[in-house]
Each structure stands twice: as C-alpha cells, then as structure tokens.
Design a protein around this motif. Structure first.
Motif, mmCIF file in Angstrom:
data_model
loop_
_atom_site.group_PDB
_atom_site.id
_atom_site.type_symbol
_atom_site.label_atom_id
_atom_site.label_comp_id
_atom_site.label_asym_id
_atom_site.label_seq_id
_atom_site.Cartn_x
_atom_site.Cartn_y
_atom_site.Cartn_z
ATOM 1 N N ILE A 23 0.831 -1.206 0.000
ATOM 2 C CA ILE A 23 0.000 0.000 0.000
ATOM 3 C C ILE A 23 0.867 1.258 0.000
ATOM 4 C CG2 ILE A 23 -2.030 -1.064 1.054
ATOM 5 C CD1 ILE A 23 -1.124 0.143 3.741
ATOM 6 N N GLU A 24 2.186 1.085 0.159
ATOM 7 C CA GLU A 24 3.118 2.210 0.154
ATOM 8 C C GLU A 24 3.953 2.165 -1.117
ATOM 9 O OE1 GLU A 24 5.353 1.865 3.753
ATOM 10 O OE2 GLU A 24 3.567 1.985 4.999
ATOM 11 N N ILE A 25 4.196 3.327 -1.685
ATOM 12 C CA ILE A 25 4.960 3.427 -2.930
ATOM 13 C C ILE A 25 6.439 3.140 -2.646
ATOM 14 C CG2 ILE A 25 5.661 5.024 -4.760
ATOM 15 C CD1 ILE A 25 2.845 6.344 -4.363
ATOM 16 N N ILE A 26 7.022 2.253 -3.458
ATOM 17 C CA ILE A 26 8.418 1.834 -3.296
ATOM 18 C C ILE A 26 9.341 2.644 -4.205
ATOM 19 C CG2 ILE A 26 10.029 -0.100 -3.634
ATOM 20 C CD1 ILE A 26 7.694 -1.989 -3.015
ATOM 21 N N SER A 27 8.866 2.989 -5.398
ATOM 22 C CA SER A 27 9.696 3.655 -6.404
ATOM 23 C C SER A 27 8.864 4.700 -7.124
ATOM 24 C CB SER A 27 10.213 2.605 -7.405
ATOM 25 O OG SER A 27 10.816 3.222 -8.514
ATOM 26 N N SER A 28 9.530 5.736 -7.608
ATOM 27 C CA SER A 28 8.814 6.750 -8.391
ATOM 28 C C SER A 28 8.575 6.275 -9.817
ATOM 29 C CB SER A 28 9.599 8.068 -8.397
ATOM 30 O OG SER A 28 10.877 7.856 -8.969
ATOM 31 N N ASN A 29 9.254 5.218 -10.235
ATOM 32 C CA ASN A 29 9.072 4.638 -11.567
ATOM 33 C C ASN A 29 7.850 3.721 -11.583
ATOM 34 O OD1 ASN A 29 11.438 5.831 -12.594
ATOM 35 N ND2 ASN A 29 12.655 4.234 -11.634
ATOM 36 N N PRO A 30 7.261 3.487 -12.750
ATOM 37 C CA PRO A 30 6.160 2.520 -12.841
ATOM 38 C C PRO A 30 6.640 1.120 -12.435
ATOM 39 C CG PRO A 30 6.334 3.819 -14.856
ATOM 40 C CD PRO A 30 7.548 4.120 -14.037
ATOM 41 N N TYR A 31 5.796 0.401 -11.706
ATOM 42 C CA TYR A 31 6.149 -0.966 -11.303
ATOM 43 C C TYR A 31 4.904 -1.724 -10.890
ATOM 44 C CZ TYR A 31 5.703 0.489 -6.409
ATOM 45 O OH TYR A 31 5.220 0.961 -5.206
ATOM 46 N N LEU A 32 5.073 -3.046 -10.787
ATOM 47 C CA LEU A 32 4.054 -3.952 -10.276
ATOM 48 C C LEU A 32 4.490 -4.409 -8.894
ATOM 49 C CD1 LEU A 32 3.758 -6.151 -13.498
ATOM 50 C CD2 LEU A 32 2.365 -4.161 -12.885
ATOM 51 N N ALA A 33 3.548 -4.929 -8.108
ATOM 52 C CA ALA A 33 3.890 -5.446 -6.779
ATOM 53 C C ALA A 33 3.064 -6.698 -6.505
ATOM 54 C CB ALA A 33 3.612 -4.398 -5.702
ATOM 55 N N ASP A 34 3.749 -7.736 -6.022
ATOM 56 C CA ASP A 34 3.059 -8.971 -5.640
ATOM 57 C C ASP A 34 3.757 -9.588 -4.441
ATOM 58 O OD1 ASP A 34 5.311 -10.403 -6.553
ATOM 59 O OD2 ASP A 34 4.134 -11.785 -7.748
ATOM 60 N N MET A 35 3.408 -10.831 -4.144
ATOM 61 C CA MET A 35 3.983 -11.506 -2.985
ATOM 62 C C MET A 35 4.706 -12.802 -3.361
ATOM 63 S SD MET A 35 0.903 -10.776 -0.244
ATOM 64 C CE MET A 35 1.788 -11.405 1.172
ATOM 65 N N GLU A 36 4.933 -13.053 -4.674
ATOM 66 C CA GLU A 36 5.540 -14.328 -5.079
ATOM 67 C C GLU A 36 6.609 -14.246 -6.174
ATOM 68 O OE1 GLU A 36 1.690 -14.695 -3.322
ATOM 69 O OE2 GLU A 36 1.993 -13.962 -5.365
ATOM 70 N N ALA A 37 6.482 -13.366 -7.143
ATOM 71 C CA ALA A 37 7.267 -13.436 -8.389
ATOM 72 C C ALA A 37 8.777 -13.507 -8.183
ATOM 73 C CB ALA A 37 6.922 -12.274 -9.311
ATOM 74 N N ALA A 38 9.361 -12.619 -7.394
ATOM 75 C CA ALA A 38 10.825 -12.615 -7.243
ATOM 76 C C ALA A 38 11.327 -13.933 -6.663
ATOM 77 C CB ALA A 38 11.288 -11.435 -6.385
ATOM 78 N N ALA A 39 10.548 -14.546 -5.774
ATOM 79 C CA ALA A 39 10.948 -15.840 -5.208
ATOM 80 C C ALA A 39 10.952 -16.923 -6.282
ATOM 81 C CB ALA A 39 10.018 -16.225 -4.058
ATOM 82 N N ILE A 40 9.969 -16.898 -7.166
ATOM 83 C CA ILE A 40 9.912 -17.866 -8.270
ATOM 84 C C ILE A 40 11.074 -17.620 -9.228
ATOM 85 C CG2 ILE A 40 8.550 -18.598 -10.274
ATOM 86 C CD1 ILE A 40 6.030 -17.894 -8.493
ATOM 87 N N TYR A 41 11.346 -16.359 -9.532
ATOM 88 C CA TYR A 41 12.479 -16.021 -10.398
ATOM 89 C C TYR A 41 13.802 -16.460 -9.758
ATOM 90 C CZ TYR A 41 10.101 -13.269 -14.021
ATOM 91 O OH TYR A 41 9.329 -12.878 -15.094
ATOM 92 N N GLN A 42 13.934 -16.275 -8.455
ATOM 93 C CA GLN A 42 15.169 -16.687 -7.776
ATOM 94 C C GLN A 42 15.374 -18.191 -7.889
ATOM 95 O OE1 GLN A 42 15.579 -15.429 -3.684
ATOM 96 N NE2 GLN A 42 17.445 -16.622 -3.390
ATOM 97 N N VAL A 43 14.326 -18.965 -7.650
ATOM 98 C CA VAL A 43 14.427 -20.424 -7.773
ATOM 99 C C VAL A 43 14.793 -20.808 -9.199
ATOM 100 C CG1 VAL A 43 13.120 -22.595 -7.697
ATOM 101 C CG2 VAL A 43 12.909 -20.934 -5.824
ATOM 102 N N CYS A 44 14.144 -20.195 -10.180
ATOM 103 C CA CYS A 44 14.459 -20.511 -11.585
ATOM 104 C C CYS A 44 15.887 -20.120 -11.927
ATOM 105 C CB CYS A 44 13.466 -19.829 -12.513
ATOM 106 S SG CYS A 44 11.818 -20.573 -12.413
ATOM 107 N N ASN A 45 16.360 -19.011 -11.380
ATOM 108 C CA ASN A 45 17.757 -18.615 -11.574
ATOM 109 C C ASN A 45 18.685 -19.690 -11.008
ATOM 110 O OD1 ASN A 45 19.901 -16.437 -12.112
ATOM 111 N ND2 ASN A 45 20.188 -16.892 -9.938
ATOM 112 N N ASN A 46 18.365 -20.182 -9.812
ATOM 113 C CA ASN A 46 19.194 -21.210 -9.182
ATOM 114 C C ASN A 46 19.188 -22.517 -9.977
ATOM 115 O OD1 ASN A 46 19.776 -19.378 -7.171
ATOM 116 N ND2 ASN A 46 18.370 -20.267 -5.690
#
Length: 182
Positions: free
Chosen positions: A136-159
């Motif tokens: 609910i709080e803005i993280i960046s002044s640039n356009p972006y999306l926010a969720d609760m899973e994607a980066a973790a899935i990307y990290q696993v796929c990277n590994n």
C-alpha cells in the motif's frame, strides 16, 4: 514440460478447468498434456517452496510461467503486463553494498528470459517488486508492479538455470484512495 505457478486458486481456476488433479498434498498439482500447474499459496516462502518442489519432482520442466494478479504504481489498472525484472521490495542490505532488493550472493534483479521477451514484444513490460505484505506504500517513483511471489519464483528458476516469465494483470493501484476496496 511447462510449469505454471499460481499463488491462489482464484487465479488458476479458469485456466486449469480441463486439467486433471494429480496431487493434493503438499500442494494442489494439476496436469494436462505437457503442462503442469501448481497452487503455491500466497507469499515468498510458499512460492519458492512450491516451485522447488515441482522442479525437483518433475525434472523435465523446461519453462516456468507465473500468471497472477498484482498491484501497481503508475501502470494501467486492469492492464496486462509481462514482468521485465523481478526484485524484492522488502530486502534492504544496502549497508553492505548490495542494491536495494538484492539478496546477498544473488543477482541485483532477476530478468525474464531474453528469448521469451522477443516472442512477447507486443506486450506491456514492467518491473515487479515482491514483498511479504500487501503493498500500500509506494516503493519507487518509476512505474512498477507489486506482488507476494514473483521474485521468489524467479530466484528459484535462476538457481535451477531455467527460463521464467511472469504474466500479470493489475487489480489495484498502489496509493489509490480506493485501493483496498478494489
């Protein structure tokens, strides 16, 4: 084989309508032809655990796709986006010379596979920040999306050195006065 990782059944139900359920525990897993789908549950630990579970159990997976619903900032409400880069929005070890959102020993950001980006060139792109809380709080002044899973899935796929792409639909705009009601 292609793996779809959904956080919630609400995101998956129309997609898996004609899939066959093949497991219930520890996760709900569905299969149709050369496609697998798993319902991970909400949050980074659930997403990473479910993705790792599937990649170790089904070693012929060649692509991971993470569809879902997200919040967004300076993006189009109900717009459809491909994640360009996935980052953590609640990781801050900048005092040790890491970038904001970077896990020590991991890349600064996780990127969607370049070959997939070329095939999906007509879509809107945005970075995504993954947090273990509803944004609910803005993280960046640039356009972006926010969720609760994607980066973790990307990290696993990277590994696992596997290509990954995330397809997201914006359900709410971060900072909007009606954000929670939408």
């Amino acid at each position: 084989m292609i793996l779809f990782v959904f956080a919630m059944m609400d995101e998956a139900k129309s997609f898996i309508n004609d899939f066959v359920d093949i497991e219930v525990k520890p996760y709900k897993v569905y299969k149709k032809d050369n496609y697998l789908a798993i319902i991970s549950g909400v949050g980074k630990a659930n997403a990473a655990s479910a993705t790792t579970y599937m990649l170790t159990k089904f070693q012929d997976i060649s692509l991971v796709i993470n569809p879902g619903i997200v919040g967004g900032h300076k993006v189009i409400k109900f717009g459809k986006y491909i994640v360009e880069n996935a980052l953590y929005g609640d990781v801050d070890v900048t005092m040790f010379n890491y970038a904001f959102g970077q896990i020590p020993g991991q890349p600064e950001k996780y990127q969607t596979n370049l070959e997939l980006k070329e095939k999906l060139a007509n879509f809107n792109y945005a970075n995504i920040y993954t947090n273990d809380k509803f944004s609910i709080e803005i993280i960046s002044s640039n356009p972006y999306l926010a969720d609760m899973e994607a980066a973790a899935i990307y990290q696993v796929c990277n590994n696992f050195n596997l290509p990954v792409v995330s397809l997201k639909v914006v359900s709410d705009l971060i900072g909007d006065t009606n954000q929670i009601e939408n």
